[in-house]
Motif scaffolding. Structure first.
Motif, PDB file in Angstrom:
ATOM      1  N   HIS A 324       0.939  -1.052  -0.008  1.00  0.00           N
ATOM      2  CA  HIS A 324       0.059   0.020  -0.135  1.00  0.00           C
ATOM      3  C   HIS A 324       1.112   1.363   0.060  1.00  0.00           C
ATOM      4  CE1 HIS A 324      -3.761   2.242   0.533  1.00  0.00           C
ATOM      5  NE2 HIS A 324      -4.304   1.327   0.680  1.00  0.00           N
ATOM      6  N   GLU A 325       1.926   1.221   0.733  1.00  0.00           N
ATOM      7  CA  GLU A 325       2.914   2.391   0.605  1.00  0.00           C
ATOM      8  C   GLU A 325       3.507   2.740  -0.509  1.00  0.00           C
ATOM      9  OE1 GLU A 325       4.288   4.439   3.756  1.00  0.00           O
ATOM     10  OE2 GLU A 325       2.317   4.324   3.895  1.00  0.00           O
ATOM     11  N   LEU A 326       3.722   1.514  -1.232  1.00  0.00           N
ATOM     12  CA  LEU A 326       4.535   2.012  -2.523  1.00  0.00           C
ATOM     13  C   LEU A 326       3.653   2.232  -3.592  1.00  0.00           C
ATOM     14  CD1 LEU A 326       7.251  -1.088  -2.736  1.00  0.00           C
ATOM     15  CD2 LEU A 326       7.607   1.097  -1.513  1.00  0.00           C
ATOM     16  N   LEU A 330       3.728   5.691  -5.519  1.00  0.00           N
ATOM     17  CA  LEU A 330       3.414   5.878  -7.047  1.00  0.00           C
ATOM     18  C   LEU A 330       2.588   7.021  -7.645  1.00  0.00           C
ATOM     19  CD1 LEU A 330       4.325   4.423  -9.899  1.00  0.00           C
ATOM     20  CD2 LEU A 330       2.193   3.265  -9.716  1.00  0.00           C
ATOM     21  N   PHE A 331       1.533   6.952  -6.827  1.00  0.00           N
ATOM     22  CA  PHE A 331       0.551   8.081  -7.036  1.00  0.00           C
ATOM     23  C   PHE A 331       0.963   9.364  -6.828  1.00  0.00           C
ATOM     24  CE2 PHE A 331      -3.502   5.160  -6.656  1.00  0.00           C
ATOM     25  CZ  PHE A 331      -3.215   4.863  -7.967  1.00  0.00           C
ATOM     26  N   SER A 332       1.593   9.650  -5.588  1.00  0.00           N
ATOM     27  CA  SER A 332       2.193  10.793  -5.124  1.00  0.00           C
ATOM     28  C   SER A 332       3.150  11.308  -5.965  1.00  0.00           C
ATOM     29  CB  SER A 332       2.883  10.929  -3.762  1.00  0.00           C
ATOM     30  OG  SER A 332       3.964  10.128  -3.672  1.00  0.00           O
ATOM     31  N   THR A 333       3.926  10.633  -6.898  1.00  0.00           N
ATOM     32  CA  THR A 333       4.883  10.969  -7.987  1.00  0.00           C
ATOM     33  C   THR A 333       4.138  11.857  -8.787  1.00  0.00           C
ATOM     34  OG1 THR A 333       6.271   9.056  -7.536  1.00  0.00           O
ATOM     35  CG2 THR A 333       6.451  10.026  -9.702  1.00  0.00           C
ATOM     36  N   SER A 384      10.142   6.149  -8.249  1.00  0.00           N
ATOM     37  CA  SER A 384      10.220   7.089  -9.299  1.00  0.00           C
ATOM     38  C   SER A 384      10.515   8.407  -8.804  1.00  0.00           C
ATOM     39  CB  SER A 384       9.247   7.017 -10.216  1.00  0.00           C
ATOM     40  OG  SER A 384       9.077   7.736 -11.367  1.00  0.00           O
ATOM     41  N   ASP A 385      11.503   8.408  -7.951  1.00  0.00           N
ATOM     42  CA  ASP A 385      11.925   9.739  -7.312  1.00  0.00           C
ATOM     43  C   ASP A 385      12.145  10.959  -8.280  1.00  0.00           C
ATOM     44  OD1 ASP A 385      15.294   9.308  -6.652  1.00  0.00           O
ATOM     45  OD2 ASP A 385      13.984   8.119  -7.935  1.00  0.00           O
ATOM     46  N   LYS A 386      12.587  10.693  -9.389  1.00  0.00           N
ATOM     47  CA  LYS A 386      12.668  11.928 -10.266  1.00  0.00           C
ATOM     48  C   LYS A 386      12.723  10.904 -11.742  1.00  0.00           C
ATOM     49  CE  LYS A 386      17.943  11.168 -10.094  1.00  0.00           C
ATOM     50  NZ  LYS A 386      19.019  11.873  -9.934  1.00  0.00           N
ATOM     51  N   PRO A 387      12.318  11.915 -12.860  1.00  0.00           N
ATOM     52  CA  PRO A 387      12.301  11.370 -13.951  1.00  0.00           C
ATOM     53  C   PRO A 387      13.494  10.959 -14.574  1.00  0.00           C
ATOM     54  CG  PRO A 387      11.186  13.510 -13.956  1.00  0.00           C
ATOM     55  CD  PRO A 387      11.980  13.382 -12.679  1.00  0.00           C
ATOM     56  N   GLY A 388      13.632   9.501 -14.916  1.00  0.00           N
ATOM     57  CA  GLY A 388      15.088   9.252 -15.402  1.00  0.00           C
ATOM     58  C   GLY A 388      15.019   7.468 -15.309  1.00  0.00           C
ATOM     59  N   ILE A 389      16.201   6.941 -15.734  1.00  0.00           N
ATOM     60  CA  ILE A 389      16.116   5.429 -15.538  1.00  0.00           C
ATOM     61  C   ILE A 389      16.071   4.779 -14.444  1.00  0.00           C
ATOM     62  CG2 ILE A 389      18.844   5.288 -15.257  1.00  0.00           C
ATOM     63  CD1 ILE A 389      18.651   3.369 -17.702  1.00  0.00           C
ATOM     64  N   VAL A 390      16.569   5.314 -13.102  1.00  0.00           N
ATOM     65  CA  VAL A 390      16.169   4.761 -12.087  1.00  0.00           C
ATOM     66  C   VAL A 390      14.701   5.348 -11.176  1.00  0.00           C
ATOM     67  CG1 VAL A 390      17.179   4.728  -9.451  1.00  0.00           C
ATOM     68  CG2 VAL A 390      18.624   4.881 -11.416  1.00  0.00           C
ATOM     69  N   ASN A 391      14.025   4.097 -11.216  1.00  0.00           N
ATOM     70  CA  ASN A 391      12.398   4.500 -10.843  1.00  0.00           C
ATOM     71  C   ASN A 391      12.230   3.837  -9.614  1.00  0.00           C
ATOM     72  OD1 ASN A 391      12.518   1.886 -11.724  1.00  0.00           O
ATOM     73  ND2 ASN A 391      11.148   2.324 -13.536  1.00  0.00           N
ATOM     74  N   PHE A 392      13.345   3.431  -8.713  1.00  0.00           N
ATOM     75  CA  PHE A 392      13.021   2.711  -7.463  1.00  0.00           C
ATOM     76  C   PHE A 392      14.200   2.598  -6.603  1.00  0.00           C
ATOM     77  CE2 PHE A 392      12.013  -0.866  -4.522  1.00  0.00           C
ATOM     78  CZ  PHE A 392      10.799  -0.671  -4.139  1.00  0.00           C
ATOM     79  N   ARG A 393      14.052   3.085  -5.307  1.00  0.00           N
ATOM     80  CA  ARG A 393      15.260   2.963  -4.458  1.00  0.00           C
ATOM     81  C   ARG A 393      14.898   2.268  -3.075  1.00  0.00           C
ATOM     82  NH1 ARG A 393      19.897   6.067  -5.889  1.00  0.00           N
ATOM     83  NH2 ARG A 393      19.494   7.399  -7.695  1.00  0.00           N
TER      84      ARG A 393
END
Length: 504
Positions: A324-326, A330-333, A384-393
């Motif tokens: 649910h958190e994840l 995603l929505f908040s992004t 997806s903390d920012k547009p780009g290739i890394v979308n999960f940390r």
């Protein structure tokens, strides 16, 4: 892709507060003392306002905690918000009421404190005044000037490099000796107003912990019941009620956009009910956005059913909560990065068209299991903390690239398509970075040499040895090892396989 600014992406982030607001509108509609100009609005901070003779502000909070104490930060922060709302509307706020609503029980040690909370006309104990002002101080010294500066000076007089709780302990010890110090660390209202504010507060804790999904289902059920009971002469089916509720949510979201104390009146509700078959929704008209909301609810329902009926392990609540958190992240992004939903979904897929939110939720379900069994705090995970290739940390030092690859037929196609799609972001890649594909195939079983040969066959990469070496040394994985299993030991064993790259 140009973002459609007429459909604010923050809708998803407000959805649950809007549902609570919908129930409140239906409640006042059922009140025989209400009139057609009474109504409900939602402010940009997600605070719900009920507009009638006794103005009501509600903050709804959902957490995984099994219980709260009265010192919990979320209670303190809500009191701070309510205090400032009361202070800023002091002239017209004598009829205001403030309600804190949460799915978490209060601790047994503090239950009497809130059960005996003074109401209008009751004698006030000094304990409650001190509790409110202490809450306001703790928030003010971290967020407002000049109180932040005054607190910094207080810390400097005590000494450097001490732990934060010690500084606060000394601050409140000083305030206890001289209550005039409150003025240096928060904005004070007069004693009569403070007492009235305290008597205007109400706290509604759960009797026992319930999940957000269970809470939302309860709210929906109550909203449908209120709606059906208010239209006895023109009975609505459950399907009709669903349409009316979505239309109300749509209109309430418009109050967020317009601001200026805008709200949905009971007269508006009556119009919505009459015209529910033909009503044109303004913000929920996006099929993709509604699909996103529906997909998440379905996924949580399915996952909850599995862990309640087929899973014998100890981490059921943690898995559902993490998922649910994840999905909420995603929505908040959408709001935080001002991105179009279709564009966001594309960052989680190696297909160019036909993106579906269910493909993304499947990836996030797998990563929820990974987070739980690696004991990562879901609140610190970035989606997806920012547009780009890394979308999960998973953490700041654990970057991932998540890509749905469910339509691709073999590993060669998956890897080569990934390379073609990500060449423009190659600067964001690093040796050993993990790429997780949502697929029934198993690219994790391919050897590095075979992968390098695949990459070599792509002309753009073949001309660049650096690119060839880089793509050849990424860690390509699948989600086969991250599906729900029957118990903790099975899931932990699969997580270990995923980490070690030994998919079977």
């Amino acid at each position: 892709m140009t973002r459609n600014t007429d459909v604010p992406a923050s809708l998803a982030g407000y959805f649950y507060q809007l549902l609570v607001a919908t129930r409140e509108l239906l409640r006042i509609n059922a009140d025989q003392n209400s009139n057609l100009t009474d109504g409900v609005g939602v402010e940009r901070g997600s605070d719900i306002r009920v507009f009638k003779q006794e103005g009501l502000c509600i903050e709804t909070k959902f957490y995984k905690n099994k219980q709260f104490t009265k010192q919990h930060q979320t209670i303190r922060h809500t009191i701070y918000n309510f205090y400032h709302h009361y202070k800023n509307t002091l002239v017209g706020s004598r009829n205001n009421q403030y309600l804190y609503l949460t799915n978490v029980p209060i601790s047994q040690a503090d239950s009497d404190f809130f059960r005996n909370w003074p109401s209008i006309g009751q004698q006030l104990d000094e304990t409650y005044r001190r509790f409110i002002l202490d809450c306001v101080v703790e928030e003010s010294i971290n967020s407002e000037e000049p109180y932040k500066t005054n607190y910094a000076l207080h810390k400097a007089t005590i000494g450097a490099n001490l732990k934060e709780p010690y500084y606060k302990q000394k601050l409140f010890e000083a305030i206890r000796q001289d209550q005039m110090l409150y003025n240096q660390y928060c904005e004070i209202i007069d004693d009569n107003s403070l007492d009235h504010f305290i008597q205007s507060l109400r706290f509604q804790f759960a009797d026992q912990h319930v999940s957000k999904l269970e809470t939302i289902q309860t709210i929906k059920t109550e909203a449908v019941s209120l709606l059906q009971s208010s239209t006895n002469g023109n009975a609505l089916s459950e399907g009709d009620c669903e349409k009316v509720i979505l239309h109300i949510i749509d209109c309430l979201f418009d109050t967020v956009i317009r601001g200026n104390s805008s709200y949905v009146k009971i007269s508006d509700l009556h119009t919505i009910i009459i015209n529910h078959q033909t009503h044109q929704r303004k913000y929920l008209m996006s099929v993709k956005l509604q699909e996103a909301i529906d997909a998440v609810e379905d996924e949580i329902r399915i996952l909850t059913d599995f862990v309640n009926n087929d899973y014998t392990g100890s981490k059921a609540d943690e898995i559902v909560f993490a998922f649910h958190e994840l999905t909420e992240k995603l929505f908040s992004t959408l709001e935080n990065e001002q991105r179009d939903l279709e564009e966001l979904l594309h960052t989680f897929s190696i297909r160019n068209y036909g993106h579906s939110v269910t493909q993304v939720t499947a990836l996030l379900r797998s990563m929820s299991i990974l987070a739980v069994f690696l004991q990562r705090d879901p609140s610190t995970i970035q989606v997806s903390d920012k547009p780009g290739i890394v979308n999960f940390r998973l953490s700041e030092d654990e970057p991932y690239i998540l890509k749905d690859a469910s339509i691709f037929m073999n590993n060669r196609q998956i890897i080569t398509q990934f390379v073609r799609q990500t060449l423009d972001h190659v600067k964001d890649l690093d040796f050993g970075m993990q790429v997780v594909f949502g697929t029934h195939m198993q690219p994790c079983k391919e050897s590095k040499e075979i992968i390098k040969n695949m990459v070599m066959n792509i002309a753009e990469v073949a001309r660049n040895d650096e690119y060839h070496e880089l793509y050849g040394n990424l860690l390509y994985k699948c989600t086969k090892c991250l599906i729900p299993q029957e118990d903790d030991s099975c899931m932990y064993a699969d997580v270990c396989k995923f980490i070690d790259g030994v998919c079977t």
